[in-house]
Design an enzyme around this catalytic site. Sequence first.
Site, PDB file in Angstrom:
ATOM      1  N   SER A   1       0.739  -1.346  -0.074  1.00  0.00           N
ATOM      2  CA  SER A   1      -0.055   0.056   0.029  1.00  0.00           C
ATOM      3  C   SER A   1       0.726   1.216   0.028  1.00  0.00           C
ATOM      4  O   SER A   1       2.181   1.298   0.204  1.00  0.00           O
ATOM      5  CB  SER A   1      -0.826   0.290   1.098  1.00  0.00           C
ATOM      6  OG  SER A   1      -0.223   0.110   2.260  1.00  0.00           O
ATOM      7  N   LYS A   2       0.144   2.405  -0.155  1.00  0.00           N
ATOM      8  CA  LYS A   2       0.975   3.730  -0.061  1.00  0.00           C
ATOM      9  C   LYS A   2       2.000   3.895   1.104  1.00  0.00           C
ATOM     10  O   LYS A   2       2.870   4.489   1.108  1.00  0.00           O
ATOM     11  CB  LYS A   2      -0.189   4.740  -0.111  1.00  0.00           C
ATOM     12  CG  LYS A   2      -0.599   5.127  -1.520  1.00  0.00           C
ATOM     13  CD  LYS A   2      -1.115   6.531  -1.407  1.00  0.00           C
ATOM     14  CE  LYS A   2      -1.975   6.706  -2.743  1.00  0.00           C
ATOM     15  NZ  LYS A   2      -3.277   7.429  -2.533  1.00  0.00           N
ATOM     16  N   ARG A   3       1.236   2.984   2.202  1.00  0.00           N
ATOM     17  CA  ARG A   3       2.234   3.331   3.459  1.00  0.00           C
ATOM     18  C   ARG A   3       3.787   2.663   3.316  1.00  0.00           C
ATOM     19  O   ARG A   3       4.638   3.310   3.990  1.00  0.00           O
ATOM     20  CB  ARG A   3       1.622   2.507   4.610  1.00  0.00           C
ATOM     21  CG  ARG A   3       1.749   3.344   5.765  1.00  0.00           C
ATOM     22  CD  ARG A   3       0.764   3.145   6.683  1.00  0.00           C
ATOM     23  NE  ARG A   3      -0.324   1.973   6.548  1.00  0.00           N
ATOM     24  CZ  ARG A   3      -0.586   1.055   7.129  1.00  0.00           C
ATOM     25  NH1 ARG A   3       0.256   0.703   8.154  1.00  0.00           N
ATOM     26  NH2 ARG A   3      -1.574   0.232   6.935  1.00  0.00           N
TER      27      ARG A   3
END
Length: 486
Positions: free
Chosen positions: A255-257
């Site tokens: 994910s973006k994280r």
Amino acid sequence: MTKIRTRYAPSPTGRMHVGNLRSALYEFLIAKHDGGDFMLRIEDTDQERFVEGAVDIIYRTLEKTGLVHDEGPDKDGGYGPYVQSERMKTGIYMKYAKELIDKGEAYYCFCDKERLATLKTEVVEGKEISIYDKHCLSLSKEEVEANLAAGKPFVIRQNIPNEGTTTFHDELYGDITVENAELDDMILIKSDGYPTYNFANVVDDHTMNITHVVRGNEYLSSSPKYQRLYDAFGWQSPVYIHLPLITDENHKKLSKRSGHSSFEDLLEQGFVTEAVVNYIALLGWSPEDNREIFTLDELIKEFDYHRISKSPAVFDIVKLKWMNGEYIKAMDFDTFYEMAEPYLKAALKKDFDLKKIANMVKTRIEVFPDIAEHVDFFEELPEYSVEMYTHKKMKTNSETSLQVLKDMLPILEAQEDYSNDGLYQTLVSYVEEKGVKNGYVMWPIRTAVSGKQMTPAGATEIMEVLGKEESLRRIRKGIELLEQSV
Ligand code: GLU
């Protein structure tokens, strides 16, 4: 044999996720491996998720990665329009939805928000969805007509029986059979007149003659419903290849994280496009041997979708960095310099010969931002510990180093030729005169001029770049430091 036609069908919702790029790449490779056509279709029916500029990102990414499409909004191949919002205007989705209504496979639904809010909900893949109770299926033809005539807002839903089962085939997962009772009467046409992805993908893949569909396995659970649509129309479904999830190192969905979930993230972090494409090809696919480095042309030749694996693919940034380093090493110098220059300029404000420095670091970095840590000492001599002069193998310590620096200082002051060769000659003459090993002299000089244990080049190359004045200043500083310690 029918010509292979694949499509990349992104929704313009922002940056290009690594998973989307992998779907695009595999679609491209499947088509090109067999001399087929690779098509671009923009899926913009979900107007709420539309992000300005995202279409440009799609084009830019395809161009940069070399995934050249044969057909698309900008290249008509006779199957257009290639943008779903434009396809909608042709009335195609409504036409097919009505055909399903006539066949009893779909129905108008006039339920308002309030009624829908009272329906039973179920959590499917983390999302709460309401299960429609087929309320409007029982409306008579006359009631439907009257509602339509009155301009009552409606959606069109797929009519899935509560009995029986539906089976579809996926190339990786085999035959999958589900109970129809588990499938909801999904919306095909929304109240704004747009088709849902669920409906449009079927109509489009069929009418655009798509033979192979590659997409993330988040679509696996909806595929029985798509299969029912194909069956209802009497169409043959394409070959489905649902790709396993890409996870981060902790086996969580990438994910973006993670900070590196999109193609743009990776470029910003100094990765080379070709290395990224190569790496992504291996996220779920492997060749017969253990080979890992492939150009796009080589991938086209080798790619066999039957070798795609079902197990989740871990995005290993360490491995990608290694691969990127291999691409940087293999790059011709001019290309490398063009990419390295901004990083060199950011790290070095003083007037250095950046090409020489670039040459020193080319084989030592994995990603471009690594440049800074390799070259920072040119700009400013770092504070360093006198212990660095002690090197067991070189047989040096503070005393021997001090002696060498003191001996060399007047020689280097008198020296005019500060080229690498000239300096090397001078240092080697001293080595020969004293009957010592090279390192006995080079180590303390390199330490003095760099203040670092590891440098991208030897003492004389560094001095050539620093120039006479700065080299001498650093050697004097070394002498000072050593004198304080012995
Ligand atoms: N528009 C869908 C997406 O971006 C495409 C899925 C598919 O390839 O069918 O996720």
